[in-house]
Design a protein around this motif. Structure first.
Motif, short mmCIF file in Angstrom:
data_model
loop_
_atom_site.label_atom_id
_atom_site.label_comp_id
_atom_site.label_asym_id
_atom_site.label_seq_id
_atom_site.Cartn_x
_atom_site.Cartn_y
_atom_site.Cartn_z
N SER A 152 0.73 0.38 -13.60
CA SER A 152 -0.47 1.00 -13.80
C SER A 152 -1.33 1.13 -13.26
O SER A 152 -2.34 1.38 -12.44
N ASP A 153 -2.22 -0.27 -13.53
CA ASP A 153 -3.70 -1.17 -12.53
C ASP A 153 -3.08 -1.68 -11.39
O ASP A 153 -4.16 -1.99 -11.02
N ASP A 154 -1.96 -1.67 -10.51
CA ASP A 154 -1.96 -2.73 -9.07
C ASP A 154 -3.32 -2.04 -8.25
O ASP A 154 -2.83 -0.86 -8.19
N GLU A 192 0.51 -1.19 -0.21
CA GLU A 192 -0.23 0.23 0.16
C GLU A 192 0.92 1.17 -0.25
O GLU A 192 0.05 2.62 -0.46
N ARG A 193 1.74 1.63 0.85
CA ARG A 193 2.46 2.52 0.96
C ARG A 193 4.12 2.89 -0.79
O ARG A 193 3.60 3.76 -1.06
N ALA A 194 4.31 1.26 -1.27
CA ALA A 194 4.56 1.32 -2.35
C ALA A 194 4.34 2.51 -3.16
O ALA A 194 4.51 2.56 -3.95
N LEU A 195 2.66 1.93 -3.32
CA LEU A 195 1.52 2.06 -4.25
C LEU A 195 0.89 3.70 -3.92
O LEU A 195 0.96 4.33 -4.98
N ALA A 196 0.89 4.02 -2.82
CA ALA A 196 1.09 6.04 -2.38
C ALA A 196 1.95 6.49 -2.64
O ALA A 196 1.94 7.63 -3.20
N ASP A 197 3.70 6.17 -3.26
CA ASP A 197 4.64 6.40 -3.61
C ASP A 197 4.11 6.92 -4.69
O ASP A 197 5.47 7.37 -5.37
N GLN A 237 -3.23 -6.14 -3.52
CA GLN A 237 -3.33 -7.50 -3.61
C GLN A 237 -2.20 -7.92 -5.25
O GLN A 237 -1.79 -8.59 -4.84
N THR A 238 -3.18 -7.47 -6.34
CA THR A 238 -1.88 -7.61 -7.44
C THR A 238 -0.33 -7.71 -6.84
O THR A 238 -0.03 -8.20 -7.40
N LEU A 239 -0.06 -6.61 -6.02
CA LEU A 239 1.30 -6.32 -5.95
C LEU A 239 1.47 -7.08 -5.48
O LEU A 239 3.06 -7.94 -5.51
#
Length: 219
Positions: free
Chosen positions: A163-165, A127-132, A168-170
């Motif tokens: 881009s659509d991660d 979650e943190r990686a996607l937020a950043d 859960q998928t990540l």
């Protein structure tokens, strides 16, 4: 006479998919480590059945049955030492180990963490990686130190963030890489080709990649 293999204990709390990857790797002829013991702090951990089905000795040491963390860790340590274990692998073990426990097995406890350390220590890494908005994420095998997720890094794998991660998928993409590097890192530590020297893990040999990993690719 064949060389004896390094005896390994795996500590688990859940389904143990990384434990299963280690068990599978250890079946290969010439693999330098033997998964000799699996210890869970939860009696209902799915990993226990997986290990038992593979013929591996298991033990349940329920942290809830002890009056203190120190007493729980003492029981775990005694069980590990009774089994003549050299290396300890954490595989989804959801208890933070105390500094005294880490010191008791200094340099001998290994963990897999779902980020490219030192980035994203602790929980909710995806979650943190996607937020950043990072483009590369991944996982790290490291030697456990008293500070959480801060010990010397043994091996890492990077995966692209799409881009659509979703988290859960990540997470699923990272987990596949965990299953690759954890057995490789354990083998290197077990056969001595990776060694802890002055706070860093050094390898006897390393082959440089032909080119850097770049993501995203364009055109």
């Amino acid at each position: 006479m064949a060389a004896s293999r390094t005896r390994v204990a795996v500590l688990v709390s859940g389904r143990g998919s990384n434990m299963a990857a280690l068990i599978e790797a250890a079946k290969a002829p010439g693999y330098p480590a033997e998964i000799a013991l699996v210890v869970s702090n939860r009696p209902d951990a799915g990993a226990l059945k997986t290990a038992a089905d593979a013929g591996i000795e298991t033990a349940v040491i329920d942290h809830k049955a002890f009056g203190s963390k120190a007493d729980f860790e003492a029981a775990v340590a005694e069980r590990i030492e009774a089994a003549d274990i050299t290396l300890i692998c954490l595989a989804g073990f959801m208890r933070v180990l105390s500094a005294s426990f880490v010191e008791r097995f200094a340099g001998r406890i290994v963990n897999i963490h779902p980020s490219l350390l030192p980035s994203y220590k602790g929980l909710d890494t995806h979650e943190r990686a996607l937020a950043d908005g990072v483009r590369l994420h991944g996982c790290s095998v490291h030697i456990v130190s008293a500070e959480l997720d801060a010990g010397p890094i043994v091996m890492q794998a990077a995966v692209p963030v799409l881009s659509d991660d979703t988290p859960q998928t990540l997470a699923a993409r990272v987990l596949r890489s965990e299953h690759v590097i954890y057995p490789r890192a354990l083998a290197a530590l077990a056969d001595g080709s990776a060694r802890l020297v002055d706070g860093k893990v050094l390898f006897d040999t390393q082959a440089a990649p032909a080119e850097p990993l770049i993501w995203p690719t364009i055109g």
